[in-house]
Structure formats: structure tokens, C-alpha cells
Design an enzyme around this catalytic site. Structure first.
Site, short mmCIF file in Angstrom:
data_model
loop_
_atom_site.label_atom_id
_atom_site.label_comp_id
_atom_site.label_asym_id
_atom_site.label_seq_id
_atom_site.Cartn_x
_atom_site.Cartn_y
_atom_site.Cartn_z
N ARG A 27 -2.04 -9.04 -0.95
CA ARG A 27 -2.63 -7.70 -0.97
C ARG A 27 -4.04 -7.68 -0.37
O ARG A 27 -4.56 -6.62 -0.07
CB ARG A 27 -2.69 -7.18 -2.42
CG ARG A 27 -1.33 -7.02 -3.06
CD ARG A 27 -1.43 -6.91 -4.56
NE ARG A 27 -1.99 -5.65 -4.99
CZ ARG A 27 -1.29 -4.56 -5.26
NH1 ARG A 27 0.01 -4.58 -5.12
NH2 ARG A 27 -1.87 -3.47 -5.66
N TRP A 78 -10.85 -6.90 -4.16
CA TRP A 78 -11.15 -6.47 -2.78
C TRP A 78 -12.33 -5.52 -2.93
O TRP A 78 -12.20 -4.44 -3.49
CB TRP A 78 -9.93 -5.78 -2.20
CG TRP A 78 -10.02 -5.46 -0.74
CD1 TRP A 78 -9.73 -6.29 0.30
CD2 TRP A 78 -10.40 -4.21 -0.16
NE1 TRP A 78 -9.92 -5.64 1.49
CE2 TRP A 78 -10.33 -4.36 1.25
CE3 TRP A 78 -10.81 -2.97 -0.67
CZ2 TRP A 78 -10.64 -3.33 2.14
CZ3 TRP A 78 -11.12 -1.95 0.22
CH2 TRP A 78 -11.02 -2.14 1.60
N LYS A 476 -2.02 -3.82 16.09
CA LYS A 476 -1.63 -5.19 15.74
C LYS A 476 -2.65 -6.18 16.28
O LYS A 476 -3.07 -7.11 15.61
CB LYS A 476 -0.28 -5.56 16.34
CG LYS A 476 1.01 -5.14 15.73
CD LYS A 476 1.30 -5.56 14.34
CE LYS A 476 0.64 -4.67 13.34
NZ LYS A 476 1.43 -3.62 12.77
N LYS A 595 -3.12 -5.22 1.89
CA LYS A 595 -1.74 -4.81 2.17
C LYS A 595 -1.44 -3.42 1.63
O LYS A 595 -0.83 -2.62 2.29
CB LYS A 595 -0.78 -5.84 1.55
CG LYS A 595 0.69 -5.53 1.81
CD LYS A 595 1.02 -5.67 3.27
CE LYS A 595 2.43 -5.32 3.61
NZ LYS A 595 2.56 -5.01 5.06
#
Ligand code: F6R
Length: 600
Positions: A27, A78, A476, A595
Site C-alpha cells: 500500500r 504514509w 507508468k 496503492k
């Protein structure tokens, strides 16, 4: 984004907590910690070990300063409020050290509460919003009788999103959990109870799980779980048996999750093709909401819906839509697109759309996620667990779900004839094999990445559906290789961005749309004339033409224009991946990213 793990009744709580946090590390996090109830009776105390950095750092801290106990809570943080430091890492305690708290989400009225508590004499050690919760619970424990009441009172005064787990020395056989807009799952084990922010952390211990709903408070002991709803009435939340295997969430023989998940895309597509479509009549108008890659998939969805079903639609970035004041959505279907089903902005946008009169459906991967529960109809993506932060199979299954829904609604509203629909069935049947073909050329991506390891800038260009692919390809690239990659609608270059083109620029031109390839070729000429190196991505049938224009040409199998986004993104994912690996980047957990983005 942040991970929570809690256990009651384990032989070795620390091992369970650290192992659970490891399963949640996908995550994204920048600090980790555990709190364990140690000692007995009069000697009972809460021991905390926490550190900025990785779980390996936490493990070495724990091996230098071991702690034992059967009850504990753990967290991967986070950073939102305050830097990723040891002090800001969770768990947080009150002044007495008798209670410990871990928290995911954001307490939005933290500043006001902090000032009030400070004026009342509470001393803050960290910059986190979580410490406010610890002091509030402590304050109400001083006024009331038990942790349940104190936690309820705390929930009444905090606003924002949270998943909270609390333990308290004077109630040593239990932990409390509470959630609002942030996921929390309870695991029912043999003589042990667990709490975690996601299912994979619990699978080594149990398959019996219970999902908390917004406003719930749960008391978890080794033998039972009691849940109170938002009105503080005891309620029953049905437990579920989770059928999928831990291996599905493990790397197997792959070195990274992203590598594994890219390879799984053809199988995921085959699974989705075999699965039922959500039942929903053809809408007359659609508004898509999503973030990041899901937004790019929605851009493709808008085009497909128009072409194949004649249904007009808009696409909105979820974080923008949620604050759009003038929106009327009567008679519109809001289609939320989300792999995790937990993205806070997408969830809020879906709710906003409902308030504005829309009906709500969702394309989601994670079962029992908040967005899936909020929607009236759900199209499952059937991608299996996606662990790498950068989505790959999530994106392609979103595209495929959108293609299938467009075809189905086109058939239902008469836009597609029966023979067109049959032809499309044949095309879709070929898709997994075509994807396998487009996935195969790893070595080529490796060679190209080696030759272009650090361009000053990378432009991705394309028109129509290729523009969405360019956006996704650039995303990406930047998120995992940290290269300066931007996407432009190819015709826009001349309106500004072409000023950046010099001989050290790399341009990736996506040319898969039959009507538009000649137009993009003109843009290739413009950047070539200014010294850029060009990699063109095109169908096999256009290869000869493109060879004369670009420095390097990668071909994709020929398929209908509407299918090409599903094929064209595959080599771009691989190229981003190989570039990131060569540059030594952490592909599964890129810096600063998480994530499941459960904060605003
Ligand atoms: C990019 C990526 C993100 C997600 C976005 C939405 O590779 O993974 O941009 O697409 O955070 O996530 P979901 O689909 O879970 O709502």
C-alpha cells in the site's frame, strides 16, 4: 496507503503484527511501528517500537529490543501530517502511556482539536492528527467508565476519514476498531481475533472475515467480536469466507509483483470474458469518475460508449468532480472506475453524483470494497489481487470491462445489429491470445531501455484512443522510473510543447488508430525535424509506412481500433518497467506513492 494490523490472543503478537504489515506494505509506507501489551497484572504496560523507514528497520529494532505479548497493534504510515520521522510513526499514546492508537485516514478538524487539547494541558509530541485521537480517548476515559464510551465520544468530535484501532491497559483482553471512509476488516481465528486494513494480511491466519461498515465500532477479543453501528446499537455484520488463495497475492517465481501482474494480463482478460456482465439497462447518459489510470481507462470508455452504443458521456477526474457545484445529473448513470474500490476521491465523487440525482454503478476489482458497496450495480474486473502500486492488469481489465459494457448496451439499445454483435464476440474471443503476443517481447524492451536509460524528457503522443494510451504510458513511466515523461494529444505539440524538443528528447508515438495514423505521422515528422528520437508503436499492417518515419518501430497484432488500447499499453508498461529496473528504482513501491489512496 497506511496499513493497520491488530491481534488479540496470538502466541507471539509481534510476529503476527510484523508479518501482517509485510502483507500490507504494497500500500506504500514510510514508517512502521508496533505496540504490544506486555507484562501481567500490576506490571502490565504497553511497549512501543517504531521507526521511520522500512519494516526491515523495525525488525532490527525489535531484535535489539525484543518485546513479547499476546495482544498488539501495528501500523505502516504514509506521511500526511508531519514528516516520516520516528516520532510521527504510529502507534501513538496518551500521556500516561496506558493506551495506544493506530490510524489510517485524515482527521480534518485536527488543528482545532489540537489547539483545544493543548489549552486544556495535553502535551503533543508528534505532528500527527492521530495523536489528537490518543489524547481525546484519554480525556474521555478520565470522564467516563470504559474504552467503548471514550472511543464513541471521540468519534463524535472528530471529522474526516478514519480507520482506528485502540488498545488500553485497563481492558487488556481486547482491542477496539472503528471505521469511517477507510477500510477495516476483522478476522475470526481459533482463539484469536484480528483486525487489518486489507484481506491479504489476515489470510495466513483465517479465511473467516467480517467487514466493518461506516460508523461501526467493534470490540475484538480472542473469542468474540461485538459490533455497534453508527447509532451505537449492537448489530450483526455477516462474516464471509474468503475463497481466494494467498498465492494469488504472492510473487511466485517473479522478482516483482509488477512483473507478475503484467504477465497475468492475458489470463485476467480471459477470466473477465468468461464472467457475467453486471445487470444494468442501457443508460441514456453516463458520467465516468476515476483517478489516475482509472481516469485514463474512463477516457477510453467515453469513446467506446459513443461509438458502440451511441451513448453520450463525460469523464471527470474524481477529485475535481467532488467539488463541482453546478452539476445536475438527473437521469445520468455515474460509473465509478476503481481497481481498489477504496480511492477516497472516487468514492466521494460517486456519493456526490448520487446527491445530484445520478444512479450509481461501478467497475471495481476489490470485492467488498467501499465503492462496490456504494454502487447499485457492480461490474467486477476479475483481475485478482493487484499488489504493485502501478496498476497494469487493473488498467487492462478496466478497459475490457468498458468494452464489454459498451457492446452490451449497444446491443440492448439497438445501435449494434445482431450480426455486428456476433462479429464482436469473435473479436473478443481472440483477445487473450493477442495480448499474449503483445506481452512477449521483454528482451526488446530491455534493449531499448538500456539504449535510452536517461533521456532529458520523454514525450508520449497519440490521437483519439491513442491519446489515452499515451497518457497511461507516460504515467507508468514517470511513476516507476521517475523520468520526466509527459503525454500530449499529438496535434497539440505545435501549440507549445514542441518548444522542448531537441536532440536529447525521446518521443513515443502511439499510432494504432486507423483513421488517425497518417495525422500522427505528420507529428512524428515535426519532432524528427527538431532532432528527437522516435519510437513508434503501430499495427503490423502499418509497419512498412512507419519504418520510413521513426527510428524504431514496435508492432502490435492487427485488431479493431476499439481493441488497440488493450494491446498498445502492454509494451509501454514493459518499457517503463525495464527502464525503472535499470535505473535501480523500487518498481513495486515507487517513492511517495501508495496503492490504495484512501485520503483526499
Ligand atoms: C497508476 C495508478 C493510479 C491509480 C489511481 C486510482 O499506475 O495505479 O493512478 O489508477 O490511484 O486507483 P483505483 O483504480 O484503485 O481507484
Amino acid at each position: 496507503m497506511c496499513g493497520i494490523m491488530g491481534v488479540v490472543g496470538a502466541d507471539d503478537a509481534v510476529r503476527v503484527l510484523v508479518d501482517g504489515l509485510q502483507h500490507l506494505s504494497y500500500r506504500g509506507y514510510d514508517a512502521a511501528g508496533v505496540a504490544v501489551m506486555a507484562g501481567r497484572d500490576g506490571q502490565r504496560r504497553i511497549e512501543i517500537r517504531k521507526t521511520a523507514g522500512t519494516l526491515d528497520k523495525l525488525k532490527s529494532l525489535l531484535s535489539g529490543q525484543p518485546v513479547n505479548g499476546r495482544i498488539g497493534i501495528g501500523h505502516t504510515r504514509w506521511a500526511t501530517h508531519g514528516a516520516p520521522t520516528d516520532c510521527n510513526a504510529h502507534p501513538h499514546t496518551d500521556k500516561s502511556g496506558k493506551l495506544a492508537v493506530v490510524h489510517n485516514g485524515i482527521i480534518e478538524n485536527e488543528r482545532v482539536l489540537r489547539q483545544k487539547l493543548a489549552a486544556e494541558g495535553f502535551e503533543f509530541r508528534s505532528q500527527t492528527d492521530t495523536e489528537v485521537v490518543a489524547h481525546l480517548v484519554s480525556k474521555y476515559l478520565g470522564e467516563t467508565c470504559d474504552l467503548h464510551c471514550a472511543l464513541r465520544k471521540t468519534l463524535d468530535v472528530i471529522s474526516g476519514a478514519y480507520a482506528l484501532v485502540v488498545m488500553y491497559i485497563d481492558e487488556p483482553d481486547r482491542i477496539y476498531a472503528a471505521r469511517k471512509d477507510s477500510p477495516l476488516v476483522i478476522g475470526l481465528g481459533q482463539g484469536a481475533g484480528y483486525v487489518a486494513s486489507d484481506i491479504p494480511a489476515l489470510l495466513p491466519h483465517t479465511r473467516e472475515m467480517l467487514l466493518l461498515e461506516d460508523g461501526d465500532v467493534a470490540r475484538v477479543t480472542g473469542d468474540e467480536v461485538i459490533v455497534w453501528d453508527r447509532n451505537d446499537n449492537i448489530t450483526v455484520r455477516q462474516s464471509k469466507t474468503i475463497m481466494w488463495d494467498q498465492e494469488a497475492a504472492d510473487k511466485g517465481e517473479h522478482t516483482t509483483f509488477m512483473d507478475k501482474e503484467m504477465d497475468e494480463q492475458a489470463d485476467a482478460a480471459a477470466r473477465l470474458l468468461a464472467a457475467p456482465l453486471m445487470r444494468h439497462e442501457a443508460p441514456s447518459r453516463v458520467v465516468f469518475v476515476g483517478c489516475g489510470s482509472a481516469y485514463h481507462a474512463s477516457m477510453v470508455g467515453r469513446e467506446l460508449l459513443g461509438r458502440l452504443a451511441g451513448i453520450p458521456s463525460d469523464v471527470m477526474i474524481a477529485s475535481e468532480m467532488r467539488y463541482e457545484p453546478e452539476l445536475s445529473l438527473e437521469g445520468t448513470l455515474c460509473l465509478a472506475v476503481s481497481q481498489s474500490g477504496e480511492t477516497a476521491d472516487t468514492l466521494a465523487a460517486l456519493r456526490q453524483a448520487k446527491r445530484r440525482g445520478a444512479s450509481a454503478a461501478a467497475i471495481v476489482n476489490a470485492q467488498d470494497s467501499s465503492i462496490a458497496r456504494e454502487a447499485e450495480a457492480v461490474q467486477w474486473m476479475h483481475a485478482g489481487p493487484e499488489i504493485a502500486v502501478a496498476t497494469t492488469k487493473g488498467y487492462t481489465t478496466q478497459l475490457l470491462a468498458l468494452l464489454r459494457l459498451s457492446l452490451e448496451w449497444g446491443r440492448a439499445n439497438g445501435r449494434l445489429s445482431a450480426s455486428d454483435a456476433r462479429e464482436w464476440e469473435g473479436e473478443l474471443g481472440k483477445l487473450p491470445e493477442l495480448m499474449r503476443g503483445a506481452l512477449a517481447d521483454r528482451e526488446r524492451a530491455e534493449r531499448f531501455a538500456t539504449a535510452h536509460i536517461a533521456p532529458r524528457l520523454v514525450f508520449f503522443i497519440g490521437r483519439g484512443l491513442d491519446y489515452a494510451t499515451a497518457l497511461e504510458g507516460a504515467l507508468k513511466f514517470k511513476e516507476i522510473s521517475y523520468l520526466n515523461a509527459e503525454a500530449y494529444a499529438a496535434g497539440e505539440l505545435k501549440h507549445g510543447p514542441i518548444a522542448l524538443i531537441e536532440s536529447d528528447a525521446l518521443v513515443v508515438a502511439v499510432c494504432t488508430q486507423s483513421r488517425l495514423t497518417a495525422k500522427t505521422v505528420s507529428n512524428i515528422r515535426e519532432v524528427k525535424a527538431r532532432g528527437a528520437r522516435v519510437l513508434a508503436l503501430c499495427r503490423e499492417s502499418d509497419e512498412a509506412g512507419l519504418r520510413a518515419e521513426a527510428d524504431e518501430v514496435w508492432t502490435l497484432p492487427d485488431a479493431p481500433d476499439e481493441v488497440m488500447p488493450l494491446l498498445a499499453i502492454l509494451p509501454l508498461q514493459r518499457l517503463a518497467y525495464e527502464t525503472a529496473i535499470l535505473r535501480g528504482c523500487s518498481v513495486d513501491k515507487p517513492r511517495n506513492l501508495a496503492k490504495s489512496v484512501t485520503v483526499e
